[in-house]
Design a protein around this motif. Structure first.
Motif, PDB file in Angstrom:
ATOM      1  N   LYS A  53     -66.705  61.152  38.643  1.00  0.00           N
ATOM      2  CA  LYS A  53     -67.269  61.036  39.989  1.00  0.00           C
ATOM      3  C   LYS A  53     -66.223  61.200  41.108  1.00  0.00           C
ATOM      4  N   ARG A  54     -65.078  61.787  40.768  1.00  0.00           N
ATOM      5  CA  ARG A  54     -64.055  62.051  41.786  1.00  0.00           C
ATOM      6  C   ARG A  54     -63.682  63.528  41.769  1.00  0.00           C
ATOM      7  N   LEU A  55     -63.256  64.022  42.926  1.00  0.00           N
ATOM      8  CA  LEU A  55     -62.848  65.413  43.041  1.00  0.00           C
ATOM      9  C   LEU A  55     -61.337  65.533  42.883  1.00  0.00           C
ATOM     10  N   TYR A  56     -60.922  66.511  42.082  1.00  0.00           N
ATOM     11  CA  TYR A  56     -59.508  66.796  41.887  1.00  0.00           C
ATOM     12  C   TYR A  56     -59.275  68.279  42.157  1.00  0.00           C
ATOM     13  N   LEU A  57     -58.160  68.571  42.822  1.00  0.00           N
ATOM     14  CA  LEU A  57     -57.836  69.961  43.108  1.00  0.00           C
ATOM     15  C   LEU A  57     -57.510  70.712  41.825  1.00  0.00           C
ATOM     16  N   THR A  58     -58.053  71.920  41.711  1.00  0.00           N
ATOM     17  CA  THR A  58     -57.635  72.824  40.646  1.00  0.00           C
ATOM     18  C   THR A  58     -56.301  73.450  41.043  1.00  0.00           C
ATOM     19  N   GLU A  59     -55.722  74.259  40.166  1.00  0.00           N
ATOM     20  CA  GLU A  59     -54.479  74.947  40.522  1.00  0.00           C
ATOM     21  C   GLU A  59     -54.694  75.840  41.742  1.00  0.00           C
ATOM     22  N   ALA A  60     -55.839  76.542  41.761  1.00  0.00           N
ATOM     23  CA  ALA A  60     -56.168  77.379  42.926  1.00  0.00           C
ATOM     24  C   ALA A  60     -56.326  76.520  44.172  1.00  0.00           C
ATOM     25  N   GLY A  61     -56.904  75.333  43.999  1.00  0.00           N
ATOM     26  CA  GLY A  61     -57.086  74.420  45.124  1.00  0.00           C
ATOM     27  C   GLY A  61     -55.767  73.945  45.699  1.00  0.00           C
ATOM     28  N   ARG A  62     -54.805  73.670  44.816  1.00  0.00           N
ATOM     29  CA  ARG A  62     -53.482  73.226  45.299  1.00  0.00           C
ATOM     30  C   ARG A  62     -52.789  74.335  46.072  1.00  0.00           C
ATOM     31  N   ILE A  63     -52.907  75.565  45.571  1.00  0.00           N
ATOM     32  CA  ILE A  63     -52.309  76.702  46.290  1.00  0.00           C
ATOM     33  C   ILE A  63     -52.973  76.872  47.654  1.00  0.00           C
ATOM     34  N   ALA A  64     -54.307  76.795  47.665  1.00  0.00           N
ATOM     35  CA  ALA A  64     -55.038  76.958  48.927  1.00  0.00           C
ATOM     36  C   ALA A  64     -54.681  75.860  49.916  1.00  0.00           C
ATOM     37  N   LEU A  65     -54.507  74.620  49.422  1.00  0.00           N
ATOM     38  CA  LEU A  65     -54.164  73.512  50.316  1.00  0.00           C
ATOM     39  C   LEU A  65     -52.785  73.707  50.925  1.00  0.00           C
ATOM     40  N   ASP A  66     -51.824  74.187  50.138  1.00  0.00           N
ATOM     41  CA  ASP A  66     -50.482  74.454  50.679  1.00  0.00           C
ATOM     42  C   ASP A  66     -50.553  75.453  51.837  1.00  0.00           C
ATOM     43  N   TYR A  67     -51.325  76.522  51.643  1.00  0.00           N
ATOM     44  CA  TYR A  67     -51.463  77.517  52.704  1.00  0.00           C
ATOM     45  C   TYR A  67     -52.226  76.946  53.903  1.00  0.00           C
ATOM     46  N   ALA A  68     -53.271  76.163  53.631  1.00  0.00           N
ATOM     47  CA  ALA A  68     -54.065  75.585  54.719  1.00  0.00           C
ATOM     48  C   ALA A  68     -53.208  74.664  55.585  1.00  0.00           C
ATOM     49  N   GLN A  69     -52.383  73.845  54.946  1.00  0.00           N
ATOM     50  CA  GLN A  69     -51.528  72.938  55.713  1.00  0.00           C
ATOM     51  C   GLN A  69     -50.537  73.713  56.567  1.00  0.00           C
ATOM     52  N   GLU A  70     -49.997  74.798  56.021  1.00  0.00           N
ATOM     53  CA  GLU A  70     -49.044  75.614  56.784  1.00  0.00           C
ATOM     54  C   GLU A  70     -49.743  76.313  57.947  1.00  0.00           C
ATOM     55  N   ILE A  71     -50.960  76.806  57.707  1.00  0.00           N
ATOM     56  CA  ILE A  71     -51.712  77.508  58.761  1.00  0.00           C
ATOM     57  C   ILE A  71     -52.005  76.570  59.925  1.00  0.00           C
ATOM     58  N   PHE A  72     -52.488  75.360  59.629  1.00  0.00           N
ATOM     59  CA  PHE A  72     -52.834  74.446  60.714  1.00  0.00           C
ATOM     60  C   PHE A  72     -51.595  73.830  61.355  1.00  0.00           C
ATOM     61  N   LYS A  73     -50.512  73.734  60.598  1.00  0.00           N
ATOM     62  CA  LYS A  73     -49.245  73.309  61.190  1.00  0.00           C
ATOM     63  C   LYS A  73     -48.780  74.328  62.222  1.00  0.00           C
ATOM     64  N   LEU A  74     -48.915  75.624  61.894  1.00  0.00           N
ATOM     65  CA  LEU A  74     -48.542  76.671  62.849  1.00  0.00           C
ATOM     66  C   LEU A  74     -49.453  76.649  64.070  1.00  0.00           C
ATOM     67  N   GLY A  75     -50.723  76.323  63.859  1.00  0.00           N
ATOM     68  CA  GLY A  75     -51.645  76.207  64.983  1.00  0.00           C
ATOM     69  C   GLY A  75     -51.224  75.104  65.936  1.00  0.00           C
ATOM     70  N   ASP A  76     -50.811  73.951  65.373  1.00  0.00           N
ATOM     71  CA  ASP A  76     -50.322  72.853  66.212  1.00  0.00           C
ATOM     72  C   ASP A  76     -49.065  73.275  66.960  1.00  0.00           C
ATOM     73  N   GLU A  77     -48.185  74.014  66.278  1.00  0.00           N
ATOM     74  CA  GLU A  77     -46.971  74.513  66.926  1.00  0.00           C
ATOM     75  C   GLU A  77     -47.299  75.422  68.099  1.00  0.00           C
ATOM     76  N   MET A  78     -48.295  76.294  67.891  1.00  0.00           N
ATOM     77  CA  MET A  78     -48.685  77.231  68.939  1.00  0.00           C
ATOM     78  C   MET A  78     -49.142  76.470  70.188  1.00  0.00           C
ATOM     79  N   LEU A  79     -50.001  75.469  70.000  1.00  0.00           N
ATOM     80  CA  LEU A  79     -50.490  74.686  71.138  1.00  0.00           C
ATOM     81  C   LEU A  79     -49.343  73.960  71.822  1.00  0.00           C
ATOM     82  N   ASP A  80     -48.443  73.403  71.004  1.00  0.00           N
ATOM     83  CA  ASP A  80     -47.301  72.681  71.550  1.00  0.00           C
ATOM     84  C   ASP A  80     -46.414  73.620  72.366  1.00  0.00           C
TER      85      ASP A  80
END
Length: 295
Positions: A53-80
């Motif tokens: 009854k819990r969700l766990y990231l697959t290998e593809a999910g972990r890769i996608a999360l790494d990219y997602a965090q970097e993308i939104f980090k760059l977005g925050d940088e852009m606004l800053d």
């Protein structure tokens, strides 16, 4: 790519499940589940697997999360970066200063920044762990600290020592006789010490222990300004980096009793890894130094 889907996925991953993510996003759980399914279909990858009854990231999910965090980090940088440049036609630069760093050093940093370019300066004081978090989140541009970032916290950070300052023991005029026989003369004398977690306190305690000198710690304070104030009123001896004591020495409110051989207080400039650098912060990271503190 639908960046709403990417954001929903990142929120589910960081919140640890659809229920918590839906609450944070103010969406219904069925709606969020549908959005996640559409994102997985678009990628052609399963991003989560359900176990007990819990969700766990697959290998593809972990890769996608790494990219997602970097993308939104760059977005925050852009606004800053854009906000830094658009506010009243002046660049804004945000500094973090450890609350144990002498105030006059923060003043030097502000003066240097405003000599580089007409800018708006904001200062945030606090504990090192909190300010490092703000630096990594790009809510501050530079951190002025009296110790280097811990190794485990240093990922994504750059640091440079901007001063190595000799440490002196200072006191009011009534302590001047202690210059004779220093450092043995410090035995049993009252001391206004930095708090126990301060790097300087650790080094001073070690020095005294190696010299087999026991002192009477009558107060422990975080703020060097308060430390100096208590010292000028004769409440005890004060260990200080020489540049931090200079104003009181010139006014003869404090006097140097002696210098602790081999003991220094370092000053560090710390910056976060960024794609778009604040030009004032970038200049200071390369060039700022404290006169009188040998690098």
């Amino acid at each position: 790519m639908n960046y709403h889907h990417l954001y929903y996925f990142k929120t589910i991953a960081t919140e640890g499940g659809i229920a918590k993510a839906a609450k944070k996003l103010r969406l219904g759980q069925p709606t969020l589940s549908t959005q996640l399914k559409q994102f997985e279909d678009h990628l052609g990858q399963t991003l989560f697997e359900r176990r007990k009854k819990r969700l766990y990231l697959t290998e593809a999910g972990r890769i996608a999360l790494d990219y997602a965090q970097e993308i939104f980090k760059l977005g925050d940088e852009m606004l800053d970066a854009l906000n830094d440049r658009l506010r009243e036609d002046r660049i804004e630069v945000q500094f973090g200063v450890l609350d144990s760093v002498p105030k006059h050093l923060a003043l030097l940093l502000i003066q240097e920044a405003q000599s580089v370019q007409n800018c708006i300066v904001s200062i945030q004081e606090g504990r090192g762990d909190l300010l490092l978090r703000e630096l990594k989140a790009h809510r501050i541009d530079l951190l002025l600290a009296n110790e280097a970032p811990p190794v485990m916290e240093g990922q994504g950070l750059f640091s440079r020592r901007v001063a190595r300052m000799p440490v002196v023991i200072c006191g009011a005029k009534n302590f001047l006789p202690l210059k004779k026989g220093f450092p043995g003369s410090l035995a049993n004398q009252p001391f206004i010490m930095p708090i126990g977690t301060n790097r300087l306190r650790v080094d001073v305690d070690h020095f005294l222990k190696m010299q087999n000198i026991r002192v009477d710690t009558v107060a422990e304070v975080q703020d060097t300004s308060l430390q100096k104030l208590l010292g000028t009123h004769g409440r005890g001896l004060v260990p200080l980096a020489r540049p931090a004591a200079e104003d009181m020495l010139q006014s003869k409110e404090l006097f140097i009793i002696g210098e602790l051989d081999g003991i220094y207080e370092d000053l560090w400039m710390v910056a976060g890894e960024r794609k778009i650098q604040n030009p004032v912060a970038s200049h200071l990271m390369r060039n700022f130094k404290v006169e009188g503190g040998a690098d």
